[in-house]
Scaffold this active site. Structure first.
Site, PDB file in Angstrom:
ATOM      1  N   ALA A   1       1.053  13.964   1.719  1.00  0.00           N
ATOM      2  CA  ALA A   1       0.027  14.533   2.590  1.00  0.00           C
ATOM      3  C   ALA A   1       0.081  13.949   3.995  1.00  0.00           C
ATOM      4  O   ALA A   1      -0.209  14.643   4.978  1.00  0.00           O
ATOM      5  CB  ALA A   1      -1.360  14.299   1.978  1.00  0.00           C
ATOM      6  N   GLU A   2       0.456  12.685   4.102  1.00  0.00           N
ATOM      7  CA  GLU A   2       0.440  12.007   5.395  1.00  0.00           C
ATOM      8  C   GLU A   2       1.690  12.258   6.233  1.00  0.00           C
ATOM      9  O   GLU A   2       1.587  12.540   7.433  1.00  0.00           O
ATOM     10  CB  GLU A   2       0.288  10.493   5.186  1.00  0.00           C
ATOM     11  CG  GLU A   2      -1.089  10.060   4.727  1.00  0.00           C
ATOM     12  CD  GLU A   2      -2.129  10.197   5.829  1.00  0.00           C
ATOM     13  OE1 GLU A   2      -1.748  10.245   7.018  1.00  0.00           O
ATOM     14  OE2 GLU A   2      -3.317  10.259   5.500  1.00  0.00           O
ATOM     15  N   SER A   3       2.861  12.130   5.636  1.00  0.00           N
ATOM     16  CA  SER A   3       4.092  12.154   6.440  1.00  0.00           C
ATOM     17  C   SER A   3       5.175  13.061   5.886  1.00  0.00           C
ATOM     18  O   SER A   3       6.256  13.137   6.478  1.00  0.00           O
ATOM     19  CB  SER A   3       4.669  10.738   6.536  1.00  0.00           C
ATOM     20  OG  SER A   3       5.146  10.310   5.260  1.00  0.00           O
TER      21      SER A   3
END
Length: 220
Positions: free
Chosen positions: A112-114
């Protein structure tokens, strides 16, 4: 910037919460309602209604810093986007064991982040797989935020702290990871920010899929 001329802190990153002042970190009573006062460049300024001129707490406007440099994440269908089932397995499993986390949850947050880009760096300064801001990286003992092992270890530690703080509620922990634990406490739940709600849903969908994939692998 705010039209009131108030000095507002810089926008926060997905994980990296700029340390608040002691006064700003005070618990907010149910009577002291939280109000979104105005949008700023890259964030919204949030104030207690009774204390609108003091201790602004700026929340990020976007669901994740990774979305600023990787627009493809905004277009992704999280129910069908390809998973990263093998990448950084050693580092993820080690951090999950160390902090008693489900490896699937660590993997979901990284995705989800990177989108598993170890070299990711947002315009706001968040770095690495779990998008750590410099202040947070230092607080977590992460000296090389683009190093997968250090980044995953630091991010997993922070995630475990959010789970402990919010009684193992994955939705609240994900919301705190994205918007900050103070916002979750102030609203007694997932903050009513569209981006944070989308982020929580994203993590939950990915978590389900990574758990399911691990189960299928185990079954052979």
């Amino acid at each position: 910037m705010l039209s009131t001329g108030l000095v507002v802190m810089a926008p926060l990153g997905s994980l990296a919460q700029i340390p608040l002042t002691k006064a700003a970190a005070r618990p907010v009573s149910p009577q002291a309602l939280i109000k979104v006062h105005a949008y700023t460049e890259g964030g919204v300024a949030v104030f207690p209604v009774r204390d609108i001129t003091r201790n602004p707490h700026v929340m990020q406007r976007y669901a994740c810093d990774a979305c600023d440099w990787a627009p493809r994440l905004e277009r992704a269908d999280w129910r069908t986007t390809p998973l990263f089932q093998r990448e950084y397995a050693k580092e993820i499993n080690a951090a999950a064991r160390r902090y008693q986390l489900d490896p699937a949850l660590v993997r979901a947050v990284i995705h989800a982040e990177s989108s598993f880009n170890a070299g990711a760096r947002s315009p706001k300064g968040a770095r690495g797989l779990m998008q750590l801001m410099p202040a947070t990286a230092r607080a977590l003992g992460v000296r090389r935020p683009h190093d997968p092992r250090e980044n995953i270890d630091g991010g997993a530690r922070y995630l475990a702290e959010m789970l402990a703080r919010f009684r193992n509620d994955v939705s609240l922990a994900a919301a705190a990871y994205n918007a900050g634990p103070q916002a979750v406490q102030a609203y007694a739940g997932v903050p009513p920010y569209d981006e944070t709600r989308a982020y929580v849903q994203r993590v939950r969908v990915l978590l389900y899929r990574y758990r399911r994939a691990a189960q299928l692998d185990w079954q052979g």
